[in-house]
Design a protein around this motif. Structure first.
Motif, PDB file in Angstrom:
ATOM      1  N   SER A 136      -0.614  47.573  18.526  1.00  0.00           N
ATOM      2  CA  SER A 136      -0.874  46.350  19.232  1.00  0.00           C
ATOM      3  C   SER A 136      -2.127  46.379  19.935  1.00  0.00           C
ATOM      4  O   SER A 136      -2.693  45.126  19.779  1.00  0.00           O
ATOM      5  N   GLU A 196      -7.545  46.335  26.358  1.00  0.00           N
ATOM      6  CA  GLU A 196      -7.070  46.968  24.935  1.00  0.00           C
ATOM      7  C   GLU A 196      -7.516  48.287  24.720  1.00  0.00           C
ATOM      8  O   GLU A 196      -6.621  49.158  24.288  1.00  0.00           O
ATOM      9  N   LEU A 202       3.389  52.100  17.979  1.00  0.00           N
ATOM     10  CA  LEU A 202       3.390  50.426  18.071  1.00  0.00           C
ATOM     11  C   LEU A 202       2.500  50.174  19.351  1.00  0.00           C
ATOM     12  O   LEU A 202       1.873  49.059  19.047  1.00  0.00           O
ATOM     13  N   ASP A 203       2.367  50.694  20.236  1.00  0.00           N
ATOM     14  CA  ASP A 203       1.434  50.098  21.543  1.00  0.00           C
ATOM     15  C   ASP A 203      -0.034  50.340  20.891  1.00  0.00           C
ATOM     16  O   ASP A 203      -0.760  49.385  21.380  1.00  0.00           O
ATOM     17  N   ARG A 205      -5.530  50.572  27.205  1.00  0.00           N
ATOM     18  CA  ARG A 205      -3.991  50.656  26.795  1.00  0.00           C
ATOM     19  C   ARG A 205      -4.016  51.729  25.516  1.00  0.00           C
ATOM     20  O   ARG A 205      -2.975  52.520  25.422  1.00  0.00           O
ATOM     21  N   ILE A 263      -4.660  45.362  17.343  1.00  0.00           N
ATOM     22  CA  ILE A 263      -4.752  44.024  17.108  1.00  0.00           C
ATOM     23  C   ILE A 263      -5.193  43.072  17.973  1.00  0.00           C
ATOM     24  O   ILE A 263      -6.020  42.132  17.842  1.00  0.00           O
ATOM     25  N   GLY A 264      -5.142  43.414  19.471  1.00  0.00           N
ATOM     26  CA  GLY A 264      -5.471  42.676  20.374  1.00  0.00           C
ATOM     27  C   GLY A 264      -7.021  42.829  20.727  1.00  0.00           C
ATOM     28  O   GLY A 264      -7.907  41.921  21.137  1.00  0.00           O
TER      29      GLY A 264
END
Length: 69
Positions: free
Chosen positions: A41, A11, A37-38, A14, A44-45
């Motif tokens: 996300s 993550e 948005l990535d 990312r 959150i991950g």
């Protein structure tokens, strides 16, 4: 716990890629919404993996206590 650590590392990578995409985009070239948005996300991950790691650490501590008794 190793799986959670690998998840957090994934993550983080990312998030870095999404941030790099936003930083390198020429002004007005594209909508940064997908990269944003990535990033959300990935956050959150990362939080989910951190919670798994913390739970694993708590369980490990309980097992160590039981073994000593």
């Amino acid at each position: 716990m190793n799986t959670a650590l690998r998840g957090m590392a994934g993550e983080t990578a990312r998030l870095d890629r999404a941030a790099q995409t936003i930083a390198e985009a020429p002004a007005g070239a594209a909508d940064p919404a997908e990269s944003m948005l990535d990033m959300i996300s990935a956050g959150i991950g990362f939080s989910a993996n951190a919670a798994v790691f913390e739970t694993g650490a708590d369980l490990w501590q309980v097992l160590a206590t039981i073994k000593r008794d």
